[in-house]
Design a protein around this motif. Structure first.
Motif, mmCIF file in Angstrom:
data_model
loop_
_atom_site.group_PDB
_atom_site.id
_atom_site.type_symbol
_atom_site.label_atom_id
_atom_site.label_comp_id
_atom_site.label_asym_id
_atom_site.label_seq_id
_atom_site.Cartn_x
_atom_site.Cartn_y
_atom_site.Cartn_z
ATOM 1 N N GLU A 3 0.837 -1.192 0.000
ATOM 2 C CA GLU A 3 0.000 0.000 0.000
ATOM 3 C C GLU A 3 0.875 1.246 0.000
ATOM 4 N N VAL A 6 -0.427 6.795 2.990
ATOM 5 C CA VAL A 6 -1.473 7.790 2.783
ATOM 6 C C VAL A 6 -0.878 9.184 2.688
ATOM 7 N N GLU A 40 -9.896 1.591 9.145
ATOM 8 C CA GLU A 40 -8.788 2.441 9.594
ATOM 9 C C GLU A 40 -8.106 3.111 8.406
ATOM 10 N N ARG A 41 -7.888 2.348 7.326
ATOM 11 C CA ARG A 41 -7.288 2.906 6.109
ATOM 12 C C ARG A 41 -8.214 3.977 5.528
#
Length: 79
Positions: A3, A6, A40-41
């Motif tokens: 991933e 963020v 949460e992501r």
């Protein structure tokens, strides 16, 4: 596939992934632990999108106008 952090995402990347996360959660076919991780992501992605939108709004608010009402330049965000 790892991933993307963020905090490294553009607004467009974050909103696209947030839409995917919401879609997965809405379908309800994800295991509980995975749902928690997705939530949460998603919360982190939402926060990133809000931050990027706020930054954009501040930049737009700092655009100065000339006497004719047309954009004449910008003013620094931190005077």
């Amino acid at each position: 596939m790892p991933e993307t952090p963020v905090e490294d995402m553009t607004f467009e990347e974050a909103i696209r992934e947030l839409e995917l996360v919401v879609g997965k959660l809405e379908r309800g076919d994800v295991a509980l632990d995975d749902s928690i991780a997705l939530y949460e992501r998603g919360a982190a992605l939402k926060k990133r999108c809000e931050k990027k939108l706020t930054e954009a709004e501040e930049k737009v608010a700092k655009i100065t106008t000339g006497p004719d009402g047309m954009a004449a330049g910008t003013a620094p965000l931190d005077p």
